[in-house]
Design an enzyme around this catalytic site. Structure first.
Site, short mmCIF file in Angstrom:
data_model
loop_
_atom_site.label_atom_id
_atom_site.label_comp_id
_atom_site.label_asym_id
_atom_site.label_seq_id
_atom_site.Cartn_x
_atom_site.Cartn_y
_atom_site.Cartn_z
N CYS A 59 -73.55 -39.97 -64.23
CA CYS A 59 -72.35 -39.32 -63.69
C CYS A 59 -71.99 -39.99 -62.37
O CYS A 59 -72.84 -40.16 -61.49
CB CYS A 59 -72.59 -37.83 -63.49
SG CYS A 59 -71.25 -36.98 -62.60
N CYS A 106 -37.75 -16.58 -59.81
CA CYS A 106 -37.17 -15.61 -58.89
C CYS A 106 -38.11 -15.44 -57.70
O CYS A 106 -39.31 -15.20 -57.89
CB CYS A 106 -36.95 -14.27 -59.58
SG CYS A 106 -36.41 -12.96 -58.45
N CYS A 135 -19.60 -1.97 -20.12
CA CYS A 135 -18.15 -1.98 -20.31
C CYS A 135 -17.53 -2.86 -19.23
O CYS A 135 -17.81 -2.69 -18.04
CB CYS A 135 -17.60 -0.57 -20.23
SG CYS A 135 -15.79 -0.51 -20.19
N CYS A 157 -18.89 -3.26 -36.29
CA CYS A 157 -17.63 -3.82 -35.78
C CYS A 157 -17.80 -4.35 -34.36
O CYS A 157 -18.41 -3.71 -33.51
CB CYS A 157 -16.55 -2.75 -35.82
SG CYS A 157 -14.92 -3.34 -35.33
N CYS A 189 -13.96 5.31 -20.61
CA CYS A 189 -12.63 4.93 -20.13
C CYS A 189 -11.68 4.52 -21.25
O CYS A 189 -10.52 4.19 -20.99
CB CYS A 189 -12.73 3.80 -19.11
SG CYS A 189 -13.27 2.22 -19.81
#
Length: 493
Positions: free
Chosen positions: A139, A228, A297, A310, A318
């Site tokens: 071998c 998948c 703000c 959004c 205000c």
């Protein structure tokens, strides 16, 4: 329509992978909060006529079960083995090497059959083959004397004892190797056919793993198939023409790009999105932007938290309307050209110091990353809005205030909003890597138009009671047409 801003979306469950299952299991009920659901049920709700009906994302594909995929692969293998007069196992190795393109294999076989087998790594190259130099009946690995019947070799004639082969194959299979099990001789390229490996695996557990790894390698090497990427999902997607297009598994609802198996990323191409995601993961400077949820703000300086998708913000104190991204006055923000999405290059930067150029490069990256991340957060918040709309419709139907059909348009609007914003998010990596010039100016113009219409739609979806159905559906139509126009012009992969 008023909605409760504190409710949460639900999570979806995923099923276990079972390659031995004979039948497809029933699909799970869609989770209204899932990103995968963005594209479902929208097209029928926005009327299309003439050129408007063209969908640049249209792509034909089929979802196959494990058994169906295996049957299709075996059909190719049996046919090729018969023509080439080789074993089924060798036929599979040839198919893997040539990505299952049978016509190309047959052409090569007709021109030079011997070279075909060399290229497929099932026969040694005569000009480069190095025969074994070890004594007979020894071998080449353990160097022990072995009976002739216990020495095994491939076509290269590199002989090793059965025990060494068993150990070699077992270790590789445990490491997840399938088709890649090869000869143990140094620099020998030959691959081991599966009918050579199976008898060398000591138990059924390893043999089952080997079957799974082989199937994985067969599918991944096939030019028309993709596994998948859904967790523990055994489904396979088949197409006629492999392209970077959106596909969706009909079992787990996973949405992904067929070409790269990553999240769908139009209009950005596969190589660019990989580069972008790597940059985002590597750049520690983005941490401050990832964690930023509040801004002041610009008029009264009160701290404001963004709790909706959004970017059109209104200060609760205000009542000042401003843009979340650039803090500009909303009244003049998009009057002629939506500037917020366009990065203004410094034309003199090439003449400045390296430090100045590095600062400019970072500034440019953060500009695009902040918008990329902002739209990602908006998608998450709008998924919650979708869930609340779903619950509100159920409540109204239960109270006999209309039917599902009467209120379905609100869900469709929220779905379309997510679909459009998802596309918009992926325009920012595209713009970041795009060369300056007329084409980039056109892209930025279309990107700005899309973003303006998305923010208009988002504002109306979150305040649905203030707008009638016709107004909302008209805004849906405009936003979708902006999205399709951009993809038609720039999604060319």
């Amino acid at each position: 329509m008023s909605v409760d801003m504190n409710s949460q979306g639900s999570d979806s469950n995923e099923e276990d992978y079972d390659p031995n299952c004979e039948e497809e299991e029933e699909e799970e009920e869609d989770d209204p909060g899932d990103i995968e659901d963005y594209y479902v049920g929208v097209a029928s709700d926005v009327e299309q006529q003439g050129a408007d009906a063209f969908d640049p994302e249209e792509y034909q594909f089929t979802c196959l079960t494990y058994k169906e995929s295996e049957g299709a692969l075996n059909e190719h293998m049996t046919s090729l083995a018969s023509v080439l007069k080789v074993s089924h196992s060798v036929a599979k190795l040839i198919l893997v090497n040539f990505h299952w393109q049978v016509s190309e294999i047959l052409d090569r076989y007709k021109s030079n059959s011997a070279q075909l087998l060399v290229e497929a790594r099932v026969q040694p190259n005569p000009s480069k083959h190095v025969p074994t130099s070890h004594p007979p009946h020894h071998c080449a690995v353990c160097m022990q004397f072995v009976r002739k019947e216990n020495l095994l070799s491939l076509a290269c004639q590199h002989q090793f004892c059965r025990s060494c082969w068993e150990q070699h194959c077992s270790v590789l299979v445990k490491d997840g190797v399938g088709v890649g099990v090869s000869c143990m001789a140094q620099d020998c390229p030959l691959r081991t056919p599966e009918d050579f490996v199976f008898p060398l695996l000591p138990n059924e557990e390893l043999r089952e793993k080997y079957r799974r790894y082989l199937f994985r390698d067969y599918v991944e090497s096939h030019y028309q198939l993709q596994l998948c990427p859904g967790a523990d999902c055994p489904m396979v997607i088949r197409v006629q023409e492999p392209r970077a297009r959106r596909v969706q598994c009909n079992r787990c609802n996973e949405v992904f790009c067929f070409k790269c198996r990553q999240m769908y990323h139009a209009p950005t191409d596969c190589a660019t999105i990989r580069k972008w995601l790597t940059k985002c993961a590597d750049d520690s400077e983005t941490a401050n932007y990832i964690s930023a949820h509040t801004k002041d703000c610009p008029k009264c300086n009160i701290c404001i938290e963004k709790n909706g998708g959004c970017n059109h913000m209104q200060c609760s104190k205000c009542k000042h309307d401003f843009c979340w991204m650039c803090l500009g006055d909303w009244k003049t923000h998009g009057s002629e050209y939506y500037e917020c999405s366009r990065y203004k290059e410094n034309p003199d930067i090439v003449n400045q110091s390296q430090q100045a150029q590095a600062r400019e490069a970072l500034k440019k990256y953060l500009f695009y990353f902040e918008r990329w991340e902002n739209h990602n957060k908006s998608l998450q918040l709008e998924a919650q809005t979708y869930q609340r709309i779903h619950e509100k419709i159920q409540e109204r139907v239960m109270n006999n205030l209309g039917t599902w059909i009467d209120w379905q348009y609100l869900q469709n609007a929220a779905k379309l909003l997510a679909k459009c914003r998802y596309t918009l998010q992926y325009t920012y990596p595209y713009a970041y890597y795009m060369e300056s010039g007329p084409r980039k100016k056109l892209f930025e113009y279309q990107q700005a138009q899309l973003e303006a219409e998305i923010e208009n739609l988002s504002w109306k979806v979150e305040r649905a009671d203030s707008y009638d159905r016709g107004d909302l559906e008209n805004q849906m139509h405009i936003a979708e047409q902006r999205r399709r126009t951009l993809l038609k012009d720039f999604h060319d992969t």
